[in-house]
Scaffold this active site. Structure first.
Site, PDB file in Angstrom:
ATOM      1  CB  SER A 198     -12.709   0.999  -3.106  1.00 57.94           C
ATOM      2  OG  SER A 198     -12.654   2.746  -2.595  1.00 57.94           O
ATOM      3  CE  LYS A 233     -12.960  -0.948  -9.307  1.00 61.63           C
ATOM      4  NZ  LYS A 233     -11.324  -1.721  -8.561  1.00 61.63           N
ATOM      5  CG  ASP A 272      -2.298   0.746   0.837  1.00 59.07           C
ATOM      6  OD1 ASP A 272      -2.321   2.395   0.817  1.00 59.07           O
ATOM      7  OD2 ASP A 272      -3.790  -0.375   1.268  1.00 59.07           O
ATOM      8  CB  ILE A 273       0.472   4.569  -0.721  1.00 53.35           C
ATOM      9  CG1 ILE A 273      -0.760   5.127  -1.285  1.00 53.35           C
ATOM     10  CG2 ILE A 273       1.206   4.697  -2.927  1.00 53.35           C
ATOM     11  CD1 ILE A 273      -1.248   5.927  -2.388  1.00 53.35           C
ATOM     12  CG  HIS A 333     -20.504   0.479  -8.661  1.00 52.53           C
ATOM     13  ND1 HIS A 333     -21.486   1.401  -8.836  1.00 52.53           N
ATOM     14  CD2 HIS A 333     -19.630   0.485  -8.141  1.00 52.53           C
ATOM     15  CE1 HIS A 333     -21.948   1.326  -7.886  1.00 52.53           C
ATOM     16  NE2 HIS A 333     -20.971   0.653  -6.282  1.00 52.53           N
ATOM     17  CE1 TYR A 360     -13.780   1.401  -8.093  1.00 53.74           C
ATOM     18  CE2 TYR A 360     -16.237   1.339  -8.408  1.00 53.74           C
ATOM     19  CZ  TYR A 360     -14.944   0.919  -7.751  1.00 53.74           C
ATOM     20  OH  TYR A 360     -14.922   0.143  -7.311  1.00 53.74           O
ATOM     21  NE  ARG A 404     -26.759  -0.566  -5.745  1.00 54.03           N
ATOM     22  CZ  ARG A 404     -25.247  -0.049  -4.544  1.00 54.03           C
ATOM     23  NH1 ARG A 404     -24.637  -0.463  -3.980  1.00 54.03           N
ATOM     24  NH2 ARG A 404     -24.304  -0.399  -5.971  1.00 54.03           N
ATOM     25  N   GLY A 450      -5.714  -2.546  -4.853  1.00 54.12           N
ATOM     26  CA  GLY A 450      -4.785  -1.128  -4.917  1.00 54.12           C
ATOM     27  C   GLY A 450      -5.533  -0.362  -6.033  1.00 54.12           C
TER      28      GLY A 450
HETATM   29  C1  15L Z   1     -18.179  -0.826  -4.692  1.00 55.01           C
HETATM   30  O1  15L Z   1     -16.995  -1.289  -6.187  1.00 55.01           O
HETATM   31  C2  15L Z   1     -16.868   0.353  -3.618  1.00 55.01           C
HETATM   32  O2  15L Z   1     -15.546   0.077  -4.278  1.00 55.01           O
HETATM   33  C3  15L Z   1     -17.727   0.334  -2.504  1.00 55.01           C
HETATM   34  O3  15L Z   1     -17.757   0.812  -1.644  1.00 55.01           O
HETATM   35  C4  15L Z   1     -19.376  -0.099  -2.460  1.00 55.01           C
HETATM   36  O4  15L Z   1     -19.682   1.531  -2.807  1.00 55.01           O
HETATM   37  C5  15L Z   1     -19.662  -0.651  -3.856  1.00 55.01           C
HETATM   38  O5  15L Z   1     -18.808  -0.650  -4.812  1.00 55.01           O
HETATM   39  C6  15L Z   1     -21.471  -0.871  -3.383  1.00 55.01           C
HETATM   40  O6  15L Z   1     -21.614  -0.701  -4.767  1.00 55.01           O
HETATM   41  O7  15L Z   1     -22.118  -1.077  -2.535  1.00 55.01           O
END
Ligand code: 15L
Length: 271
Positions: free
Chosen positions: A72, A137, A31-32, A110, A133, A171, A69
Site C-alpha cells: 500500500s 496502480k 490475507d497472509i 498515486h 507503487y 493534503r 491485497g
Molecule cells: C495510498 O495509495 C496509500 O495506500 C495510503 O497509505 C496513503 O498514503 C494514500 O495513498 C495517500 O495518498 O494519502
C-alpha cells in the site's frame, strides 16, 4: 446473500470495509496475516496474491472481489512487481477462471500523483504515476480494462485518496474518503447493472478536491461526508512547509520524493 472476497482484508482499509459491508454480503476474507476478530458472516482463507492457484481457489462461487491485497506504499521494485503487478494480474485471471463477475480494484491517487495541485483532473487524463507503487496502480487499471473488454468481467477501479475516519492533514483535506463513502462506491461496483469498466476517484464530498469525479456521480455516487467539517482543526495543526517543494506542488505529496532502491528524484519544480 452474495459472497464477496476481500483480499488484503487484514489491513486498515479492510477492517473498515468489513464493518461497512457486514450484514449486506457474506464476506470471505483473505490475507497472509491472520484475522482473529471475525464475526458471523465472515470466513477467512490464507491466500497469497503471488499464488495464482490459491487465488483461483479463493474466488470460487463468489459474486465479486474487492482487491486490496498487495503493497500500500512505495517499495523496492521487486516487491512492487511481485505483490502489486503480478498480484493484480492474478486477481483478474483468478476471477476469470473462477467465473467471478465483478472486480473492484483499489487503485490509488498515486497513479496520477504527478499532476499539480492547482489543476482539476478528470479520470481520463494520461496517467502520471509518482512512484513505482503508482506505476503498479496504473498497470492494475490497464489490466482491468483488458479483462473487462476481452473477457467480459465487470470492473470498477477506484483511485482512492486516503481512507480514514477523518482527514489527517492539509493534503488529505483534498483527497480524503470516509469508510462509508468508500463502501458506497464499492457497492456501486458490485451492483450497478450497466457497469463494464470504469475509473472513479475515491473521495468524499471535499470542497478542496483536485478531481472532477463526474464519472462517479454519473454512476449514482452521492458522497455523504465533507472534509471541510475538519478543516479548521487540521489547518491549525499543519506544520509550516515549503510551497515550492515537490510534495507541496504535486497531488501525490511525499510519494513524489519517496525513493526506495532507486536514484535521487530530479528537483523539477516547474511542472
Ligand atoms: C495510498 O495509495 C496509500 O495506500 C495510503 O497509505 C496513503 O498514503 C494514500 O495513498 C495517500 O495518498 O494519502
Amino acid at each position: 446473500m452474495k459472497t464477496i472476497v476481500i483480499t488484503g482484508a487484514a489491513g486498515d482499509v479492510g477492517a473498515r470495509l468489513r464493518e461497512e459491508l457486514r450484514g449486506k454480503y457474506r464476506l470471505r476474507l483473505a490475507d497472509i496475516r491472520p484475522i482473529s476478530d471475525r464475526v458471523a458472516g465472515e470466513t477467512f482463507i490464507n491466500a497469497d496474491v503471488t499464488d495464482l492457484n490459491a487465488m483461483t481457489a479463493l474466488m470460487r462461487e463468489a459474486h465479486g472481489v474487492i482487491a486490496l491485497g498487495g503493497e500500500s506504499r512505495e517499495h523496492q521494485w521487486q516487491r512492487i512487481l511481485e505483490r502489486n503487478i503480478i498480484g493484480m494480474y492474478h486477481h483478474y485471471e483468478a476471477a476469470r477462471q473462477a467465473g467471478v463477475e465483478r472486480v473492484i480494484f483499489a487503485s490509488s491517487n498515486h497513479a496520477v500523483g504527478f499532476y499539480r495541485r492547482d489543476e482539476t483532473i478528470p479520470v481520463d487524463v494520461t496517467v502520471r504515476p509518482d512512484s513505482r507503487y503508482g506505476v503498479s496502480k496504473a498497470f492494475g487499471e490497464a489490466a482491468g480494462s483488458l479483462y473487462a473488454h476481452k473477457y467480459g468481467l465487470r470492473i470498477l477501479c477506484i483511485r482512492i485518496g486516503n481512507v480514514a475516519d477523518a482527514p489527517v492533514d492539509k493534503r488529505r483535506l483534498a483527497i480524503w474518503i470516509s469508510p462509508r463513502d468508500l463502501a458506497q462506491l464499492i457497492t456501486i461496483g458490485l451492483e450497478h447493472p450497466d457497469l463494464r469498466f470504469e475509473i472513479v476517484y475515491g473521495a468524499s464530498n471535499n470542497k478542496r478536491s483536485w478531481w472532477d469525479n463526474s464519472n462517479a456521480h454519473r454512476l449514482g455516487y452521492v458522497p455523504q461526508d465533507h472534509s471541510e467539517d475538519y478543516a479548521g482543526a487540521v489547518l491549525a495543526r499543519e506544520p509550516a512547509t515549503d510551497p515550492g517543494s515537490l510534495p507541496e506542488l504535486y497531488q501525490g505529496g511525499d510519494f513524489t520524493e519517496a525513493e526506495i532502491g532507486g536514484g535521487q528524484p530530479a528537483a523539477n519544480k516547474s511542472g
